[in-house]
Design a protein around this motif. Structure first.
Motif, short mmCIF file in Angstrom:
data_model
loop_
_atom_site.label_atom_id
_atom_site.label_comp_id
_atom_site.label_asym_id
_atom_site.label_seq_id
_atom_site.Cartn_x
_atom_site.Cartn_y
_atom_site.Cartn_z
N PRO A 38 0.58 -1.33 -0.19
CA PRO A 38 0.35 0.02 -0.10
C PRO A 38 0.50 1.27 0.05
O PRO A 38 1.71 1.25 0.83
N PRO A 39 1.05 2.44 -1.25
CA PRO A 39 1.44 3.49 -1.10
C PRO A 39 1.20 3.75 0.03
O PRO A 39 -0.53 4.82 0.36
N GLN A 40 2.41 4.57 1.13
CA GLN A 40 1.61 5.45 2.08
C GLN A 40 1.63 6.55 1.89
O GLN A 40 2.19 7.75 1.74
N VAL A 41 0.53 7.13 1.28
CA VAL A 41 -0.22 8.76 1.18
C VAL A 41 -1.29 8.86 2.17
O VAL A 41 -1.78 10.00 1.93
N PHE A 42 -1.66 8.28 3.29
CA PHE A 42 -2.36 8.34 4.66
C PHE A 42 -1.74 8.27 5.59
O PHE A 42 -0.44 7.80 5.74
N LYS A 43 -2.31 9.33 6.64
CA LYS A 43 -2.13 9.16 7.69
C LYS A 43 -3.00 8.96 8.89
O LYS A 43 -4.08 9.64 8.30
N ASN A 44 -3.05 8.27 9.42
CA ASN A 44 -3.87 8.23 10.74
C ASN A 44 -3.56 8.82 11.42
O ASN A 44 -3.43 9.02 12.66
N SER A 172 -2.99 -1.18 10.86
CA SER A 172 -3.16 -0.67 9.99
C SER A 172 -2.01 -0.81 8.50
O SER A 172 -0.58 -0.56 9.45
N ALA A 173 -2.30 -0.14 7.38
CA ALA A 173 -1.37 0.08 6.64
C ALA A 173 -0.56 1.06 6.42
O ALA A 173 -0.15 1.43 5.78
N TYR A 174 -1.09 1.95 7.49
CA TYR A 174 -0.38 3.31 7.28
C TYR A 174 -0.05 3.94 9.06
O TYR A 174 -0.74 3.20 9.73
N PRO A 175 1.14 4.60 9.21
CA PRO A 175 1.53 5.32 10.72
C PRO A 175 0.11 6.41 11.53
O PRO A 175 -0.74 6.20 10.68
N THR A 176 0.15 6.15 12.21
CA THR A 176 -1.29 6.28 13.03
C THR A 176 -0.53 7.58 14.14
O THR A 176 0.16 7.13 15.32
N SER A 177 -0.89 8.18 14.15
CA SER A 177 -0.42 9.51 15.28
C SER A 177 -0.91 9.22 16.70
O SER A 177 -0.01 9.79 18.01
N LYS A 178 -2.35 9.01 17.15
CA LYS A 178 -2.83 8.77 18.35
C LYS A 178 -4.83 7.76 17.62
O LYS A 178 -4.60 7.11 17.14
N GLN A 179 -3.77 6.80 18.93
CA GLN A 179 -4.81 5.57 18.80
C GLN A 179 -5.11 4.94 20.08
O GLN A 179 -3.94 5.10 21.41
N VAL A 221 2.34 5.22 16.08
CA VAL A 221 2.00 4.03 15.42
C VAL A 221 2.72 3.89 14.41
O VAL A 221 2.01 4.79 13.95
N PRO A 222 4.10 3.02 14.55
CA PRO A 222 4.18 2.86 12.70
C PRO A 222 3.72 2.25 12.03
O PRO A 222 2.52 1.27 12.76
N ALA A 223 3.14 1.86 10.97
CA ALA A 223 2.35 1.47 9.69
C ALA A 223 2.92 -0.35 10.16
O ALA A 223 4.12 -0.20 10.37
N GLY A 224 1.66 -0.91 9.72
CA GLY A 224 2.03 -2.22 10.25
C GLY A 224 2.64 -2.67 11.68
O GLY A 224 2.43 -3.73 11.84
N ALA A 225 2.58 -1.87 12.71
CA ALA A 225 2.77 -2.43 14.04
C ALA A 225 1.60 -2.78 14.52
O ALA A 225 0.71 -2.64 14.51
#
Length: 491
Positions: A38-44, A172-179, A221-225
């Motif tokens: 998945p291209p890293q075009v989004f951020k959660n 998630s396939a994308y990095p997450t700032s807060k969860q 939290v990085p993508a795929g963690a």
């Protein structure tokens, strides 16, 4: 919403629905290169992950604020699952959390490398999200057959405990700032659960509040963690699992009737009995009605006006059932021939009739609309999961131009066909629409299935003319035979 309003809306969608269904029938997955990532075009920007274990299936909800971090507009968001989860996930639905009027989210499975442990569903947004744009998505789905009883075998009067494994980080396939991840359980009896170190004022996660566990909030939290975790909790209820449901809906114009029949292959996936079943002990316990992990009764709420209900199993008719139909409700209550404990199987059949005017409307001179529930089935406090579902709609002989629309998530529909099936006094056979689905739960009961078909006046006369001509042929034949002189001549 009234039937006519639903019918008018759905009729305009039939051509589009059929186009999507044809694609799904030929290839249910989106084919992408084996090297796909998945291209890293989004951020959660913010994500709340809710895991509900309150029923005998898992419901997961993800409320996420996504942000386009690429310089171009984007409309494809990817949702990761493990290979094992892909076999058990179903009922994926997506909506805009802030604007309920937004529709048009398309969910499709991605096929790129069958040997990879990580697979994806692709969510296509209704409109491309511009650079630095944000949108709040509400994603929900279900897992079937995800629990393990621990201990695996218990006494028939013991409490049952289940174990569920998950990730404290939302996949998630994308990095997450807060969860954060919330786990909702059916009771506060939670003897074991995974604890992880925290930072700041909170020393460890999860925080326990009654029957809810909260992991997080977690920053960056990085993508795929993933963070493996498990929980063991009390669930002294039957873990009811229907491996196969065959539902037939037979429409009769001349009889003014719609006949329903459902054939179930039902299992209890709870803990096995550690000793032989004691019928005397079971009968004694029913006087004070204790909570049990055995399935001992089921309730089937049917549409008002239903009649002639029946209940059979492999042996024959089962008398331990009660059906009542009033102006306000129609309810079929039944008890299996024996209590269904963990590891036991119980196949059975139910059926009933209903007035066609409650389900069938005439749209034009030759076009009819049939509006029936996609699923009905039992309504139990602990819920019921359906692994494989087959819906057959038997239309009158001569019905043509069959189209359908359903509010069941399209990602759960695996195939559909339109065939002919010959029954009594048929010439060319009745038109049969067959729809197959997988991994559904009883929360989808009463979702609409709307079928449109053309049925001309000439086609409606086919069967009466066949019956009339057959009877006339018999009578003429008998008359002709009676005129034959079979006596021996005396000359």
């Amino acid at each position: 919403m009234k039937f006519t309003a639903v019918a008018a809306t759905c009729l305009s969608l039939f051509s589009q629905v059929l186009g999507e269904s044809n694609v799904a029938a030929s290839s249910s997955n989106v084919i992408l290169p084996a090297t796909f990532k998945p291209p890293q075009v989004f951020k959660n920007a913010n994500l709340v992950h809710v895991i509900s274990l309150e029923k005998n299936f898992v419901k997961e909800s993800i409320n996420v604020l996504i942000e386009n971090i690429s310089p171009n507009s984007q409309d494809e968001y990817f949702l990761p699952f493990t290979s094992d989860q892909m076999e058990r996930v179903g009922g994926i639905e997506v909506k805009d959390r802030k604007d309920s009027s937004v529709s048009g989210f398309v969910v499709e499975a991605v096929e790129f490398d069958r040997t990879s442990d990580t697979q994806y569903y692709r969510i296509r947004l209704p409109a491309p999200l511009p650079a630095k744009g944000q949108q709040t998505l509400g994603i929900s789905y279900y897992y079937l057959d995800s629990f393990k009883p621990l201990p695996a075998a218990i006494q028939q009067s013991d409490k049952q405990y289940l174990v569920y494994e998950f990730s404290a980080y939302c996949q998630s396939a994308y990095p997450t700032s807060k969860q954060k991840t919330e786990v909702k359980l059916p009771s506060s009896d939670i003897p074991d659960y995974t604890k992880i170190a925290a930072s700041g004022e909170t020393k460890e996660f999860p925080q326990k509040q009654g029957s809810k566990l909260t992991y997080g909030p977690f920053p960056e939290v990085p993508a795929g963690a993933v963070s493996p975790a498990k929980v063991r909790y009390e669930f002294t209820k039957p873990v009811t699992h229907v491996s196969q449901l065959e539902r037939d809906i037979e429409v009769s114009h001349w009889g003014g009737n719609v006949a329903f029949e459902e054939r179930y292959t039902l299992y209890n996936h709870g803990a096995n009995l550690s000793a032989l079943f004691n019928r005397v002990k079971w009968a004694q316990s029913q006087y004070f009605n204790p909570q049990s992990y055995a399935l001992k009764e089921m309730r089937f709420p049917l549409r008002v006006g239903s009649k002639d209900a029946y209940f059979t199993d492999a042996i024959g008719n089962v008398s331990t059932s009660r059906f009542r139909s009033t102006k306000r409700e129609a309810l079929l209550e039944l008890k299996p021939r024996y209590p269904v404990f963990g590891g036991w199987k119980y196949p059975f059949t139910i059926g009933w009739n209903a007035d066609a005017k409650n389900f069938l409307k005439k749209k034009s001179s030759n076009t009819y609309l049939l509006n029936v529930p996609f699923l009905e089935g039992p309504k139990q406090p602990e819920g019921i999961a359906f692994e494989q579902v087959q819906i057959r709609v038997l239309l009158p002989e001569g019905a043509e131009n069959v189209r359908f629309h359903t509010t069941i998530p399209k990602s759960s529909i695996t195939d559909y066909t339109v065939d002919l099936q010959k029954t009594y006094l048929d010439t060319i056979g009745r038109t049969v629409l067959t729809i197959k689905a997988r991994n559904l739960v009883d929360e989808f009961r009463d979702r609409d299935l709307i079928v449109s078909y053309d049925y001309t006046f000439a086609a409606s006369l086919r069967k009466p003319l066949i019956i009339f001509s057959s009877m006339m042929t018999v009578f003429i034949g008998m008359w002709a035979i009676s005129k034959v002189d079979v006596r021996f001549s005396t000359k």
